[in-house]
Scaffold this active site. Structure first.
Site, short mmCIF file in Angstrom:
data_model
loop_
_atom_site.label_atom_id
_atom_site.label_comp_id
_atom_site.label_asym_id
_atom_site.label_seq_id
_atom_site.Cartn_x
_atom_site.Cartn_y
_atom_site.Cartn_z
N GLN A 129 -20.11 -4.74 3.38
CA GLN A 129 -20.19 -5.90 2.49
C GLN A 129 -20.88 -7.08 3.19
OE1 GLN A 129 -16.29 -6.18 -0.04
NE2 GLN A 129 -15.70 -5.37 1.96
N HIS A 137 -24.03 -5.77 -0.43
CA HIS A 137 -24.36 -7.11 -0.90
C HIS A 137 -25.75 -7.57 -0.44
CE1 HIS A 137 -19.75 -7.88 -1.21
NE2 HIS A 137 -20.22 -7.24 -2.26
N CYS A 192 -38.27 -12.67 -5.08
CA CYS A 192 -38.69 -13.62 -6.10
C CYS A 192 -38.01 -13.27 -7.42
CB CYS A 192 -40.21 -13.59 -6.27
SG CYS A 192 -40.80 -14.64 -7.64
N GLY A 195 -11.95 -4.86 8.42
CA GLY A 195 -12.19 -6.29 8.33
C GLY A 195 -12.52 -6.82 6.96
N SER A 196 -11.86 -6.32 5.93
CA SER A 196 -12.09 -6.83 4.58
C SER A 196 -10.76 -7.09 3.89
CB SER A 196 -12.89 -5.82 3.75
OG SER A 196 -13.03 -6.27 2.41
N SER A 197 -10.65 -8.23 3.23
CA SER A 197 -9.45 -8.53 2.45
C SER A 197 -9.45 -7.79 1.12
CB SER A 197 -9.36 -10.03 2.18
OG SER A 197 -10.42 -10.44 1.32
N LEU A 243 -10.31 -6.27 15.31
CA LEU A 243 -11.19 -5.11 15.12
C LEU A 243 -11.76 -4.59 16.43
CD1 LEU A 243 -12.00 -3.73 12.39
CD2 LEU A 243 -10.95 -5.96 12.11
#
Length: 297
Positions: A117, A135, A143, A234-236, A278
């Site tokens: 992410q 992401h 553009c 490491g992600s909520s 981590l």
């Protein structure tokens, strides 16, 4: 009234406490076929803050949304002034021991893939290959009119030429590469247009309030279907873009393992949540498995 994207999450149920036992993670990796899903917490030890942990940037900063970015030229001026400054910090960031451990797991054939992410490119810098950037990446600019892609370093050069002497001191840097600047510091910062058609330029990242491209989502779903287990680092899991893959894995009966200091929105789907830093956790697991990575990447 325009709906704001979900930026925070508060547990509404009792969740199991975090563990310090790394054995389930080591066992899953030793079996192989592990799909990694990483978030901003993996990059904090590289000097890039996360959004929601202790000291996270959401305590002082509301990220730019797609709706705000496309609404006014002033919002784009503010964004590009802050992002231009923040880009320099991102450019100096180096992979940490957590990124190196993930790359080592892959080299030893323990992973089926990596979905991140994050938009910082640190997985690839550590040696991981075929990383799915859920992401997008701050390395690229797109553009909004003609769809042309260009390197971020090219835009940085053009912005420097258009804004000679722009050297404000930021109060902080955020996970999206956005620096904290006041409106006075932004001043009359000049935004440059697309070199191809003169259209509006945007970093090739998914802003809050913007949908992940459907083909990318489907590719990630296929990776989940092919994986033996899912390891979240490491992600909520506050936003659905990552949580949906945890739910998919759990529905399919695949073990979900989470390494994150704080509770996550996916804890109830996981067989364990390891509440350790981590870098420390992944280095320890790599040592157990005999897969240490090079120390100086």
């Amino acid at each position: 009234m325009r709906m704001r994207p979900t930026l925070s999450w508060t547990p509404t149920e009792d969740l199991p406490p975090g563990s310090t036992d790394l054995e389930p993670v080591a066992e899953a990796l030793s079996t192989g076929g592990v799909l990694v899903l990483s978030g901003a917490g993996l990059s904090t030890e590289s000097g890039i803050p996360d959004y929601r942990g202790e000291g996270g940037s959401l305590n002082r900063h509301t990220p730019m949304t797609y709706q705000d970015f496309t609404a006014t030229a002033q919002a784009r001026r503010r964004y590009w002034a802050r992002s231009h400054l923040g880009w320099r910090t991102f450019g100096r960031a180096r992979p940490n021991s957590g990124h190196r451990a993930v790359a080592a797991f892959a080299r030893h054939g323990l992973l089926s893939g990596v979905i991140t992410q994050n938009v910082d490119g640190l997985h690839q810098a550590a040696g991981s290959e075929d990383v799915v950037e859920l992401h997008g990446s701050l390395d690229r600019v797109v553009c909004l009119s003609c769809g042309a892609l260009s390197p971020r370093r090219e835009l940085a050069r053009r912005l420097e030429e258009a804004n000679a002497g722009f050297e404000p001191v930021a109060a902080g840097i955020n996970p999206d590469g956005d620096a904290d600047l006041t409106d006075e510091q932004v001043g009359d910062f000049r935004v440059v247009p697309c070199a191809v058609c003169g259209g509006v330029l945007k970093p090739d990242v998914v802003f809050f309030g913007e949908a992940v491209p459907p083909r990318r989502v489907e590719h990630c779903r296929e990776l989940v279907r092919e994986a033996a287990s899912l390891l979240v680092l490491g992600s909520s899991l506050t936003v659905m873009s990552g949580l949906r893959f945890v739910r998919q894995a759990a529905r399919a009966g695949k073990p979900v393992l989470i390494v994150n200091l704080d509770p996550t929105r996916g804890d109830r789907h996981a067989v364990t949540r390891v509440a350790l830093p981590l870098g420390t956790a992944l280095t320890a697991v790599a040592g157990r498995l005999g897969t240490p990575g090079p120390a100086g990447v």
